[in-house]
Design a protein around this motif. Structure first.
Motif, PDB file in Angstrom:
ATOM      1  N   PRO A   1       0.824  -1.403  -0.018  1.00  0.00           N
ATOM      2  CA  PRO A   1       0.038  -0.209  -0.122  1.00  0.00           C
ATOM      3  C   PRO A   1       0.770   1.391  -0.052  1.00  0.00           C
ATOM      4  O   PRO A   1       1.982   1.170   0.416  1.00  0.00           O
ATOM      5  CB  PRO A   1      -0.877  -0.206   1.317  1.00  0.00           C
ATOM      6  CG  PRO A   1       0.240  -1.064   2.012  1.00  0.00           C
ATOM      7  CD  PRO A   1       0.740  -1.923   1.303  1.00  0.00           C
ATOM      8  N   ALA A   2       0.215   2.309  -0.476  1.00  0.00           N
ATOM      9  CA  ALA A   2       0.993   3.492  -0.505  1.00  0.00           C
ATOM     10  C   ALA A   2       1.314   4.067   0.876  1.00  0.00           C
ATOM     11  O   ALA A   2       2.497   4.624   1.137  1.00  0.00           O
ATOM     12  CB  ALA A   2       0.147   4.725  -1.204  1.00  0.00           C
ATOM     13  N   THR A   3       0.609   3.725   1.876  1.00  0.00           N
ATOM     14  CA  THR A   3       0.834   4.083   3.232  1.00  0.00           C
ATOM     15  C   THR A   3       0.874   3.011   4.106  1.00  0.00           C
ATOM     16  O   THR A   3      -0.092   2.258   4.148  1.00  0.00           O
ATOM     17  CB  THR A   3      -0.704   5.102   3.725  1.00  0.00           C
ATOM     18  OG1 THR A   3      -0.760   6.202   3.056  1.00  0.00           O
ATOM     19  CG2 THR A   3      -0.418   5.239   5.162  1.00  0.00           C
ATOM     20  N   PRO A   4       1.990   2.602   4.556  1.00  0.00           N
ATOM     21  CA  PRO A   4       2.372   1.257   5.414  1.00  0.00           C
ATOM     22  C   PRO A   4       1.562   1.454   6.176  1.00  0.00           C
ATOM     23  O   PRO A   4       1.263   2.481   7.156  1.00  0.00           O
ATOM     24  CB  PRO A   4       3.641   1.404   5.391  1.00  0.00           C
ATOM     25  CG  PRO A   4       4.165   2.255   4.283  1.00  0.00           C
ATOM     26  CD  PRO A   4       3.309   3.344   4.112  1.00  0.00           C
ATOM     27  N   SER A   5       1.530   0.226   7.163  1.00  0.00           N
ATOM     28  CA  SER A   5       0.788   0.213   8.388  1.00  0.00           C
ATOM     29  C   SER A   5       1.273  -1.138   9.010  1.00  0.00           C
ATOM     30  O   SER A   5       1.831  -2.021   8.371  1.00  0.00           O
ATOM     31  CB  SER A   5      -0.822   0.036   8.384  1.00  0.00           C
ATOM     32  OG  SER A   5      -1.155  -1.215   7.761  1.00  0.00           O
ATOM     33  N   PRO A   6       1.002  -1.322  10.438  1.00  0.00           N
ATOM     34  CA  PRO A   6       1.575  -2.754  11.051  1.00  0.00           C
ATOM     35  C   PRO A   6       1.126  -3.965  10.332  1.00  0.00           C
ATOM     36  O   PRO A   6       1.634  -4.822  10.523  1.00  0.00           O
ATOM     37  CB  PRO A   6       1.265  -2.459  12.397  1.00  0.00           C
ATOM     38  CG  PRO A   6       0.998  -0.844  12.511  1.00  0.00           C
ATOM     39  CD  PRO A   6       0.549  -0.369  11.318  1.00  0.00           C
ATOM     40  N   ALA A   7      -0.184  -3.771   9.730  1.00  0.00           N
ATOM     41  CA  ALA A   7      -0.800  -4.947   9.102  1.00  0.00           C
ATOM     42  C   ALA A   7      -0.152  -5.332   7.887  1.00  0.00           C
ATOM     43  O   ALA A   7      -0.402  -6.274   7.335  1.00  0.00           O
ATOM     44  CB  ALA A   7      -2.305  -4.464   8.723  1.00  0.00           C
ATOM     45  N   THR A   8       0.445  -4.164   6.966  1.00  0.00           N
ATOM     46  CA  THR A   8       1.314  -4.424   5.655  1.00  0.00           C
ATOM     47  C   THR A   8       2.810  -4.529   5.828  1.00  0.00           C
ATOM     48  O   THR A   8       3.505  -4.510   4.779  1.00  0.00           O
ATOM     49  CB  THR A   8       0.881  -3.403   4.924  1.00  0.00           C
ATOM     50  OG1 THR A   8       1.144  -2.101   5.568  1.00  0.00           O
ATOM     51  CG2 THR A   8      -0.646  -3.426   4.590  1.00  0.00           C
ATOM     52  N   GLU A   9       3.307  -4.602   6.977  1.00  0.00           N
ATOM     53  CA  GLU A   9       4.815  -4.345   7.370  1.00  0.00           C
ATOM     54  C   GLU A   9       5.223  -5.831   7.397  1.00  0.00           C
ATOM     55  O   GLU A   9       5.118  -6.644   8.462  1.00  0.00           O
ATOM     56  CB  GLU A   9       5.068  -3.767   8.743  1.00  0.00           C
ATOM     57  CG  GLU A   9       6.671  -3.688   8.746  1.00  0.00           C
ATOM     58  CD  GLU A   9       7.040  -2.882  10.132  1.00  0.00           C
ATOM     59  OE1 GLU A   9       8.095  -2.538  10.145  1.00  0.00           O
ATOM     60  OE2 GLU A   9       5.927  -2.514  10.668  1.00  0.00           O
ATOM     61  N   ALA A  10       5.488  -6.480   6.182  1.00  0.00           N
ATOM     62  CA  ALA A  10       5.597  -7.955   6.295  1.00  0.00           C
ATOM     63  C   ALA A  10       7.159  -8.349   6.243  1.00  0.00           C
ATOM     64  O   ALA A  10       7.822  -8.547   5.496  1.00  0.00           O
ATOM     65  CB  ALA A  10       5.251  -8.463   4.654  1.00  0.00           C
ATOM     66  N   ARG A  11       7.697  -8.003   7.618  1.00  0.00           N
ATOM     67  CA  ARG A  11       8.762  -8.583   7.940  1.00  0.00           C
ATOM     68  C   ARG A  11       8.897  -9.673   8.977  1.00  0.00           C
ATOM     69  O   ARG A  11       7.884  -9.955   9.656  1.00  0.00           O
ATOM     70  CB  ARG A  11       9.785  -7.198   8.540  1.00  0.00           C
ATOM     71  CG  ARG A  11       9.091  -6.728   9.824  1.00  0.00           C
ATOM     72  CD  ARG A  11      10.017  -5.665  10.495  1.00  0.00           C
ATOM     73  NE  ARG A  11       9.453  -4.999  11.383  1.00  0.00           N
ATOM     74  CZ  ARG A  11       9.521  -5.411  12.702  1.00  0.00           C
ATOM     75  NH1 ARG A  11       9.894  -6.592  12.905  1.00  0.00           N
ATOM     76  NH2 ARG A  11       8.897  -4.823  13.948  1.00  0.00           N
ATOM     77  N   LEU A  12      10.148 -10.068   9.205  1.00  0.00           N
ATOM     78  CA  LEU A  12       9.904 -11.364  10.105  1.00  0.00           C
ATOM     79  C   LEU A  12      10.063 -10.857  11.608  1.00  0.00           C
ATOM     80  O   LEU A  12      10.323  -9.720  11.883  1.00  0.00           O
ATOM     81  CB  LEU A  12      11.384 -11.984  10.071  1.00  0.00           C
ATOM     82  CG  LEU A  12      11.548 -12.897   8.826  1.00  0.00           C
ATOM     83  CD1 LEU A  12      13.066 -13.478   8.851  1.00  0.00           C
ATOM     84  CD2 LEU A  12      10.531 -14.166   8.658  1.00  0.00           C
ATOM     85  N   PRO A  13       9.297 -11.564  12.543  1.00  0.00           N
ATOM     86  CA  PRO A  13       9.189 -11.141  13.916  1.00  0.00           C
ATOM     87  C   PRO A  13      10.525 -11.206  14.612  1.00  0.00           C
ATOM     88  O   PRO A  13      11.385 -11.806  14.133  1.00  0.00           O
ATOM     89  CB  PRO A  13       8.224 -11.996  14.552  1.00  0.00           C
ATOM     90  CG  PRO A  13       8.510 -13.377  13.723  1.00  0.00           C
ATOM     91  CD  PRO A  13       8.610 -12.902  12.262  1.00  0.00           C
ATOM     92  N   THR A  14      10.565 -10.198  15.636  1.00  0.00           N
ATOM     93  CA  THR A  14      11.859 -10.348  16.346  1.00  0.00           C
ATOM     94  C   THR A  14      11.850 -11.247  17.504  1.00  0.00           C
ATOM     95  O   THR A  14      10.895 -11.956  17.828  1.00  0.00           O
ATOM     96  CB  THR A  14      12.104  -8.844  17.128  1.00  0.00           C
ATOM     97  OG1 THR A  14      10.863  -8.712  18.097  1.00  0.00           O
ATOM     98  CG2 THR A  14      11.951  -7.720  16.249  1.00  0.00           C
ATOM     99  N   LEU A  15      12.933 -11.549  17.874  1.00  0.00           N
ATOM    100  CA  LEU A  15      13.096 -12.593  19.025  1.00  0.00           C
ATOM    101  C   LEU A  15      12.480 -12.235  20.353  1.00  0.00           C
ATOM    102  O   LEU A  15      11.681 -13.111  21.004  1.00  0.00           O
ATOM    103  CB  LEU A  15      14.655 -12.731  19.646  1.00  0.00           C
ATOM    104  CG  LEU A  15      15.461 -13.220  18.473  1.00  0.00           C
ATOM    105  CD1 LEU A  15      16.829 -13.327  18.853  1.00  0.00           C
ATOM    106  CD2 LEU A  15      15.045 -14.671  18.029  1.00  0.00           C
ATOM    107  N   VAL A  16      12.281 -10.742  20.469  1.00  0.00           N
ATOM    108  CA  VAL A  16      11.203 -10.540  21.455  1.00  0.00           C
ATOM    109  C   VAL A  16       9.851 -11.052  21.519  1.00  0.00           C
ATOM    110  O   VAL A  16       9.289 -11.302  22.430  1.00  0.00           O
ATOM    111  CB  VAL A  16      11.336  -8.899  21.980  1.00  0.00           C
ATOM    112  CG1 VAL A  16      10.434  -8.573  22.683  1.00  0.00           C
ATOM    113  CG2 VAL A  16      12.822  -8.642  22.288  1.00  0.00           C
ATOM    114  N   GLU A  17       9.266 -10.607  20.091  1.00  0.00           N
ATOM    115  CA  GLU A  17       7.882 -11.074  19.912  1.00  0.00           C
ATOM    116  C   GLU A  17       7.720 -12.563  20.172  1.00  0.00           C
ATOM    117  O   GLU A  17       6.544 -13.073  20.741  1.00  0.00           O
ATOM    118  CB  GLU A  17       7.576 -10.537  18.459  1.00  0.00           C
ATOM    119  CG  GLU A  17       7.521  -9.093  18.518  1.00  0.00           C
ATOM    120  CD  GLU A  17       7.426  -8.435  17.004  1.00  0.00           C
ATOM    121  OE1 GLU A  17       7.323  -7.099  16.845  1.00  0.00           O
ATOM    122  OE2 GLU A  17       8.049  -8.996  16.208  1.00  0.00           O
TER     123      GLU A  17
END
Length: 300
Positions: free
Chosen positions: A36-52
């Protein structure tokens, strides 16, 4: 020879879970194809962190032992500032779905319960969750904060009353009929709807089972089965509305399944009474900070 109703239930849960995984994968693939033109947490397709991932393992470990995972995850998300308040409910529901499904398979196999009671309460919870998710996904941040703050205080109150043995100890029955079954269905419908606010079903469901005169052990397949069926249904609505954090939810799912298996098959028991006191303090603190944020932060 007739079909084993528990196996039929597990088969239906397996099919529903497959639909959830396929729906979630399709949503992620769509984001990757057309960001999307405006990114959001729902479209941030990165790997989760070790904390998460660690949060998923820890909270689902205690969830399997009967503490619940939603309130503790909410507290950690807010303390570490990992997920914006407005999308915490959707993140909890979508991220904890697969670990909860694993719990349901384990406890519907291990613990005996009346089939009619089990099926009726599960269906009621699913209907409540479907209704609730559609409503909460459209709420602004302030309304979510107020709703979660009030509900967290309610959850802490129920935990405190459990700690102080202010509820009946339950009976020996594995199921109910008549007016008691109707009450159970009505209350579990409401609890399913509250799940959409990020409020766990475990503690109030265990109290409900005891108040109905059932064996408290029977609460485990009921509450875990209810959550396992309602969470895929409600979560797909949050995912479709993009009202969740993708990478945080993936972290909960990836870490949560090993946490469930560790608690169910290796550790099996802990001094839960002492742990619950800590959880009560954390949940009350989180509720107060959530309500304070709703009062002092400007509306979206």
């Amino acid at each position: 020879m007739g079909i084993n109703p528990i196996l039929a239930l597990q088969g239906a849960l397996g099919a529903l879970t497959a639909m959830f995984v396929a729906g979630w994968a399709a949503a992620v693939a769509a984001v990757r194809r057309s960001p999307p033109a405006t990114p959001s947490p729902a479209t941030e397709a990165r790997l989760p962190t070790l904390v998460e991932i660690g949060i998923g393992a820890l909270t689902n470990f205690f969830d399997t032992l009967g503490i619940g995972s939603f309130a503790t995850t909410t507290a950690l998300f807010r303390f570490l500032r990992l997920v914006p308040d407005r999308i915490i409910p959707g993140t909890l529901n979508s991220g904890h779905t697969l670990p909860t499904v694993v719990q349901a398979f384990i406890y519907t196999t291990m613990v005996k319960v009346d089939v009619l009671t089990l099926f009726s309460l599960i269906i009621a919870a699913v209907l409540g969750a479907w209704l609730g998710a559609g409503i909460v996904a459209s709420w602004p941040k302030r309304r979510v904060q107020i709703g979660m703050g009030v509900a967290l205080l309610g959850a802490a109150t129920l935990m405190l009353m459990t700690q102080l043995n202010l509820f009946p100890g339950g009976g020996d029955a594995l199921g109910v009929r008549g007016i008691k079954l109707l009450i159970g269905v009505s209350v579990n419908f409401l609890l399913g709807a509250l799940m959409s606010l990020g409020i766990g079903l475990y503690a109030p469901c265990m109290i409900l089972v005891s108040l109905l005169g059932m064996n408290p052990t029977a609460a485990f397949p009921i509450m875990m089965g209810s959550c396992a069926f309602l969470m895929p249904v409600g979560s797909l609505r949050f995912i479709r509305e993009r009202c969740y954090s993708l990478h945080a939810a993936l972290g909960l799912a990836i870490g949560g399944i090993p946490g469930v298996l560790l608690a169910a098959y290796i550790v099996t028991s802990l001094p839960i009474h002492a742990v619950r006191w800590l959880v009560i303090v954390v949940v009350v603190y989180t509720a107060i900070t959530m309500l304070r944020s709703a009062l002092i932060e400007p509306p979206e």
